[in-house]
Design an enzyme around this catalytic site. Structure first.
Site, PDB file in Angstrom:
ATOM      1  N   GLY A   8       0.720   4.390 -12.213  1.00 38.51           N
ATOM      2  CA  GLY A   8       0.384   5.813 -12.181  1.00 38.51           C
ATOM      3  C   GLY A   8       1.611   6.663 -12.415  1.00 38.51           C
ATOM      4  N   SER A  10       2.570   8.510 -14.986  1.00 39.19           N
ATOM      5  CA  SER A  10       2.576   9.533 -16.030  1.00 39.19           C
ATOM      6  C   SER A  10       2.629  10.969 -15.497  1.00 39.19           C
ATOM      7  CB  SER A  10       1.354   9.375 -16.938  1.00 39.19           C
ATOM      8  OG  SER A  10       0.166   9.540 -16.193  1.00 39.19           O
ATOM      9  N   ASN A  60      -5.526  -0.379 -16.163  1.00 38.97           N
ATOM     10  CA  ASN A  60      -6.155   0.168 -14.965  1.00 38.97           C
ATOM     11  C   ASN A  60      -5.851  -0.787 -13.815  1.00 38.97           C
ATOM     12  OD1 ASN A  60      -7.792   1.058 -12.932  1.00 38.97           O
ATOM     13  ND2 ASN A  60      -9.665   1.158 -14.148  1.00 38.97           N
ATOM     14  N   VAL A  61      -5.130  -0.320 -12.809  1.00 41.03           N
ATOM     15  CA  VAL A  61      -4.685  -1.204 -11.713  1.00 41.03           C
ATOM     16  C   VAL A  61      -5.853  -1.872 -10.981  1.00 41.03           C
ATOM     17  CG1 VAL A  61      -2.497  -0.004 -11.314  1.00 41.03           C
ATOM     18  CG2 VAL A  61      -4.535   0.701 -10.025  1.00 41.03           C
ATOM     19  N   ASN A  89       2.157   3.254  -6.995  1.00 40.14           N
ATOM     20  CA  ASN A  89       1.943   4.687  -6.805  1.00 40.14           C
ATOM     21  C   ASN A  89       0.529   5.129  -7.186  1.00 40.14           C
ATOM     22  OD1 ASN A  89       2.770   7.681  -6.795  1.00 40.14           O
ATOM     23  ND2 ASN A  89       2.222   7.347  -8.934  1.00 40.14           N
ATOM     24  N   SER A 141       0.668   7.838   2.388  1.00 42.23           N
ATOM     25  CA  SER A 141       0.388   9.269   2.553  1.00 42.23           C
ATOM     26  C   SER A 141       0.370   9.604   4.030  1.00 42.23           C
ATOM     27  CB  SER A 141      -0.987   9.594   1.965  1.00 42.23           C
ATOM     28  OG  SER A 141      -1.427  10.870   2.396  1.00 42.23           O
ATOM     29  N   TYR A 154      -9.558   8.072   1.719  1.00 40.32           N
ATOM     30  CA  TYR A 154      -8.145   8.059   1.343  1.00 40.32           C
ATOM     31  C   TYR A 154      -7.275   7.635   2.527  1.00 40.32           C
ATOM     32  CZ  TYR A 154      -3.943   9.801  -1.107  1.00 40.32           C
ATOM     33  OH  TYR A 154      -2.719   9.921  -1.729  1.00 40.32           O
ATOM     34  N   ALA A 156      -8.219   5.709   4.983  1.00 38.08           N
ATOM     35  CA  ALA A 156      -8.456   4.270   5.161  1.00 38.08           C
ATOM     36  C   ALA A 156      -7.630   3.464   4.156  1.00 38.08           C
ATOM     37  CB  ALA A 156      -9.940   3.952   4.988  1.00 38.08           C
ATOM     38  N   LYS A 158      -4.879   4.347   2.487  1.00 41.24           N
ATOM     39  CA  LYS A 158      -3.431   4.452   2.694  1.00 41.24           C
ATOM     40  C   LYS A 158      -2.996   3.801   4.011  1.00 41.24           C
ATOM     41  CE  LYS A 158      -2.438   6.509  -1.166  1.00 41.24           C
ATOM     42  NZ  LYS A 158      -1.764   5.742  -2.224  1.00 41.24           N
TER      43      LYS A 158
END
Length: 243
Positions: A8, A10, A60-61, A89, A141, A154, A156, A158
């Site tokens: 990620g 870019s 795509n990860v 990231n 985060s 999110y 959960a 992180k």
């Protein structure tokens, strides 16, 4: 050729990390992106303008086969290269109150952060272990540390990344590989554009949003040899939001 891979990479924090690492280190930067090639090329241009070297690599990860195929093809083309630094990231948000959260919004957010970490790191880790050196840095985060209302998915994802960071750090420390997480608070990026900065900054003791470059500096330090005795740590960078 020694390389640093940023997933990620870019836009936003990812872009800032790519540019900072290029300035601070001799690493050849691998800028991973999923869909926004234009932004990835802009990051590449910026690195080259600063005298660094970089290339873009699309995958795509979340897609394990794609991660493997693209990274293996890259390695085949660069037989003498070694990826020493992995910065996980890539992440997305799909905010909503939990009672209205769709299965899809739950799954996509979890998969991008968590499967993304697994797919990339697991595929590259054998080489780091054989090389007996490496730096793995996971972008978590504040949501993963303290939880954020409206971001159960999110938070959960992180929070899980933080647990994985601490466990993996203990497994591979003997091989001179460190694993750390950086947990940004409110940082001014595309991802936070929708937020009401004026209201939210009242919650932040520093009374402002952070800049992506401020996160990039701490990542760059953790990626350096100077940070060799720091592992399994979560570094909060949030303006004192819950101190």
């Amino acid at each position: 050729m020694k390389c640093a891979l940023i997933t990620g990479g870019s836009r936003g924090i990812g872009k800032a990390i790519c540019v900072q690492l290029a300035k601070d280190t001799d690493y050849h930067i691998l800028i991973n992106y999923n869909s926004n090639e234009t932004a990835a090329r802009q990051t590449l241009t910026e690195i080259e303008a600063n005298g660094g070297t970089a290339e873009i690599i699309q995958f795509n990860v979340v897609d394990a086969d794609q991660v493997k195929t693209k990274l293996d093809a890259w390695q085949e083309d660069n037989k003498d290269a070694i990826i020493e630094v992995i910065i996980n990231n890539a992440g997305i948000t799909k905010d909503n109150l939990f009672m209205w959260m769709t299965q899809n919004d739950w799954q996509n957010v979890i998969n991008t952060s968590l499967d993304g970490f697994y797919n990339v790191t697991n595929h590259l880790i054998q080489k780091l272990l054989r090389n007996r050196y490496g730096r793995i840095i996971n972008i978590a985060s504040v949501s993963g540390v303290k939880g954020t209302a409206g971001q159960t998915n999110y938070s959960a994802a992180k929070g899980a990344i933080i647990g994985a960071t601490k466990a993996l750090a203990q497994e591979i420390a003997k091989r001179n590989i460190t694993v750390n997480a950086v947990a940004p608070g409110f940082i001014r990026t595309d991802m936070t554009n929708e937020l009401d900065e004026k209201e939210l900054k009242k919650l932040i003791p520093a009374n402002r949003f952070g800049e992506a470059e401020e996160v990039a500096h701490i990542v760059s330090f953790l990626a350096s040899k100077k940070a060799s005795y720091i592992t399994g740590e979560v570094i909060n960078i949030n303006g004192g939001i819950y101190s």
